[in-house]
Design an enzyme around this catalytic site. Structure first.
Site, PDB file in Angstrom:
ATOM      1  N   VAL A   1     -11.427  -0.034   5.148  1.00 32.24           N
ATOM      2  CA  VAL A   1     -12.549  -0.921   4.816  1.00 32.24           C
ATOM      3  C   VAL A   1     -12.817  -0.861   3.312  1.00 32.24           C
ATOM      4  CG1 VAL A   1     -14.986  -1.461   5.200  1.00 32.24           C
ATOM      5  CG2 VAL A   1     -13.625  -0.486   7.052  1.00 32.24           C
TER       6      VAL A   1
ATOM      7  N   GLU B   1     -10.315   5.903   5.325  1.00 27.63           N
ATOM      8  CA  GLU B   1     -11.152   5.393   4.228  1.00 27.63           C
ATOM      9  C   GLU B   1     -10.600   4.056   3.708  1.00 27.63           C
ATOM     10  OE1 GLU B   1     -14.155   6.944   2.478  1.00 27.63           O
ATOM     11  OE2 GLU B   1     -14.012   4.794   2.230  1.00 27.63           O
TER      12      GLU B   1
ATOM     13  N   LYS C   1      -6.653  -1.479   9.264  1.00 27.53           N
ATOM     14  CA  LYS C   1      -7.957  -1.858   9.840  1.00 27.53           C
ATOM     15  C   LYS C   1      -7.821  -2.416  11.243  1.00 27.53           C
ATOM     16  CE  LYS C   1      -7.299  -5.653   6.728  1.00 27.53           C
ATOM     17  NZ  LYS C   1      -6.692  -5.221   5.504  1.00 27.53           N
TER      18      LYS C   1
ATOM     19  N   VAL D   1       0.819  -1.209   0.000  1.00 27.57           N
ATOM     20  CA  VAL D   1       0.000   0.000   0.000  1.00 27.57           C
ATOM     21  C   VAL D   1       0.858   1.267   0.000  1.00 27.57           C
ATOM     22  CG1 VAL D   1      -1.819   1.280   1.201  1.00 27.57           C
ATOM     23  CG2 VAL D   1      -1.904  -1.213   1.132  1.00 27.57           C
TER      24      VAL D   1
ATOM     25  N   GLU E   1      -2.842 -15.283   1.325  1.00 27.75           N
ATOM     26  CA  GLU E   1      -1.483 -15.373   1.852  1.00 27.75           C
ATOM     27  C   GLU E   1      -1.142 -16.817   2.174  1.00 27.75           C
ATOM     28  OE1 GLU E   1      -0.472 -12.226   4.610  1.00 27.75           O
ATOM     29  OE2 GLU E   1      -2.289 -11.157   4.030  1.00 27.75           O
TER      30      GLU E   1
ATOM     31  N   GLY F   1      -5.793  -4.608  -2.890  1.00 24.90           N
ATOM     32  CA  GLY F   1      -4.915  -4.350  -4.022  1.00 24.90           C
ATOM     33  C   GLY F   1      -4.185  -3.044  -3.843  1.00 24.90           C
TER      34      GLY F   1
ATOM     35  N   LYS G   1     -13.303  -5.072   9.853  1.00 27.29           N
ATOM     36  CA  LYS G   1     -13.939  -4.079   8.988  1.00 27.29           C
ATOM     37  C   LYS G   1     -15.374  -3.797   9.409  1.00 27.29           C
ATOM     38  CE  LYS G   1     -10.928  -5.440   5.162  1.00 27.29           C
ATOM     39  NZ  LYS G   1     -10.831  -6.403   4.033  1.00 27.29           N
TER      40      LYS G   1
END
Lengths: 413, 413
Positions: B127, B124, B100, B12, B185, B298, B200
């Protein structure tokens, strides 16, 4: 405590009062303070309303009341909403609106006046009823270049298409049913002709691409000529027909704008959006495809969106948080004749074999279609990608050859 | 120009840098100013990165840099993210997060620290990856009492369920395929066991109901015991099985929280959400049902959400715009044993007729199910609404009678 006014006590305006009362505590807590309706403007009298003493027939009662900070414009149309909104913004009041016609025609100007006066002009309710789309597009997808937006933006036409697809009602039967159920107005022209969806896609495109796009710049068709034969041919391709509004950024930087019945595959995220539901599918270059679905109209959903804007305006507290877009410029929207698109065509031909031969010789890799109960003098096919302009030329030459064009529908697959 | 830092240069974090560069102009224009990455924190070295000289291994380099106003926390986990985030907020920097786990465990505390220091804590990206849901729930649906939220919040398990439903792969085969494609994973426990979806739905519930809900308060089951036999029985009822996370306000004011495989009708808006897509269906008392769909994970989608928060933090300019919820209170979440729900049960019984008789005598209006290739010693049925506690008692009595319980899945119809 903050005072607001409502202009126009029709379906949406009375819904705003109703939801404010029904969810009073939670709305106040989210806004950070009490929201009180101080005045309601309507030319009619509502003596039995619990708000009877708040009504006025004189706009100046609202304009000149310095204690009113936010006004909900739920009148609709351009006149007098346009003049009213300008005056209110210039008087330092924020305006929240469900008026798609006004935003689509005058959005750039009103946003700019709001900015100059450090107030807000917000219009979440103008597109998709209660579906959150304006704010998500403007804020949540801020990191994205928007490649395209495709939407089912009109509940009436979606209801009609659903009935044609699922219950094999004719267009006329489905429209009558929609009118009977209150989903279509007595004069349904703005819905079935595509003008309503047009206004909404203009608002979304202006927001996504930062330049005002006008409804008259959009290539617009309605669903009034779609037949059950077309529905059946679409089905034979694994597709359904929906009224699709689309804004798409082309490689040359221009925006392609379109509202028309379109054939889309059943695997599309929009294909399963049925009845009066609306949906907006947005493709961003980082986020990929994101879909928003909900009731696209109706008293309570639309009021819900108007109040979300009121809460935001309260929280913004005299700082400008509105979206912003620039005035239109001549070269922003591409000429539809330059669009490249696939077509479905249905013809009536006394000599079907001659028609078939002509088609195979004149179209790029056409695919001849068939359906149940197909009349002997009917022929339908889909083309490969073609320039809109070339399609036009070829349909003219078909007519000249004596083949009667029955249907011509765009394919988005 | 505003300076930001990124903490954690994994999938990320590196995505945030990539999208900021890829969409630089449009992001700057939406934020109203240039956004510049000043520092990147990671314990690893990235000497070949275009940002090589921005890397630091020392958190204090970011904490003590007064020019850095916003920090993206994309480390994940509680340690050291929790301490880092607290220190940054107290130092007057806004923090945006995709974490999260941290938000679900410490959201109330961090939001409150942010408020005290007049900065923002936004998440944002925590979740639904790139799907706009936190802001819409918080802002666009502000006029609504949220009746319930139902979501497909984990892409890995949704991929596995899709493969089981559409291609009849077994759970084990589908999991292997998901791992091969990089959707699961090596240790997939947090996904398939439901812990990820749990975090979430806790965040969404906290936001919707204004009180912190902890993951340990949620009735959580994973999909690891779902078999192809269950998928077939669900199909026989016109249903599919999905891992559903649900938060629901009960009439007694408490919140019912649940993450488990659930049987939902194919007509549900969530039934057609396939592969790694996520979806969140929200029911508001004014807006009705609203659905949000998109890539739930993603690199680029999640980065898109992180940057939307950065843009909002830039625009907020040291005023607190964050959502807010109160600390947990003991009585907020209902005991799952008091939930009333329909069940599907599958048993192995040497004497099927005896099992059938026992079921018909002991359950309220049970419906016996059948499927193709059903073994002779297998029996499956659905119950009417029952207390979770009563279901538990009855499955114990079934076991005592010598009937082996093979499956027990909740039905949401």
């Amino acid at each position: 405590m903050i005072k607001i006014a409502i202009m126009g006590y029709g379906v949406v305006g009375s819904g705003v009062a109703e939801v404010l009362s029904m969810n009073h505590d939670i709305i106040s807590s989210r806004a950070g303070q009490e929201i009180e309706i101080a005045k309601i403007l309507d030319l009619r009298s509502f003596d039995d309303s619990p708000y009877a003493e708040l009504f006025t027939k004189d706009f100046n009662d609202i304009l000149n009341d310095k204690s009113i900070k936010i006004v909900a414009e739920t009148i609709g149309g351009l006149d007098p909403s346009y003049e009213f909104t300008k005056k209110l913004l210039k008087a330092g009041k924020s305006v929240v609106s469900s008026n798609k016609e006004l935003v689509a025609q005058k959005g750039d100007e009103l946003l700019s006046i709001a900015k100059e006066n450090n107030v807000n002009y917000l219009f979440e309710a103008s597109v998709g009823g209660g579906i959150p789309i304006i704010r998500p597009l403007h804020s949540c997808l801020a990191a994205n270049k928007i490649e395209w937006i495709q939407g089912i933006l009109n509940g009436t036409t979606n209801f009609i298409m659903t009935k044609m697809i699922e219950e094999k009602l004719s267009f006329e039967q489905a429209l009558l049913l929609a009118q009977k159920l209150g989903y279509a107005e007595k004069d349904p022209t703005a819905d079935i002709g595509g003008a309503d969806a047009n206004r909404k896609i203009c608002i979304l495109a202006s927001l996504a691409y930062g330049k005002h796009v006008y409804p008259h710049e959009v290539h617009q068709y309605g669903i009034e000529d779609v037949t059950l034969a077309d529905v059946a041919f679409a089905q034979s391709m694994g597709c359904v027909i929906k009224l699709i509004a689309r804004a798409k950024k082309l490689e040359n930087g221009k925006i392609s704008m379109m509202v028309c019945p379109a054939i889309i595959p059943v695997s599309s995220k929009l294909a399963s959006i049925n009845d009066v539901y609306n949906a907006i599918l947005v493709k961003g270059n980082a986020v990929g495809e994101v879909l928003f679905v909900g009731a696209g109209a109706g008293k309570m959903p639309t009021a819900s969106a108007v109040i979300a804007d009121i809460v935001d305006a309260v929280k913004a507290n005299n700082t400008s948080i509105s979206q912003y877009w620039a005035p239109s410029c001549e070269s922003a929207v591409s000429n539809y004749r330059e669009d490249v698109i696939k077509f479905y065509l249905r013809l009536q031909a006394d000599d079907v074999e001659a028609a078939k031969e002509f088609i195979l010789n004149n179209y790029t890799t056409p695919i001849i279609l068939s359906r149940l109960d197909q009349p002997e003098n009917e022929i339908a096919f889909k083309t490969d990608f073609m320039l809109e302009d070339d399609v036009k030329k070829l349909t003219i030459s078909l007519t000249e050859k004596g083949f009667k064009q029955l249907s011509k529908i765009r394919i988005l697959d």
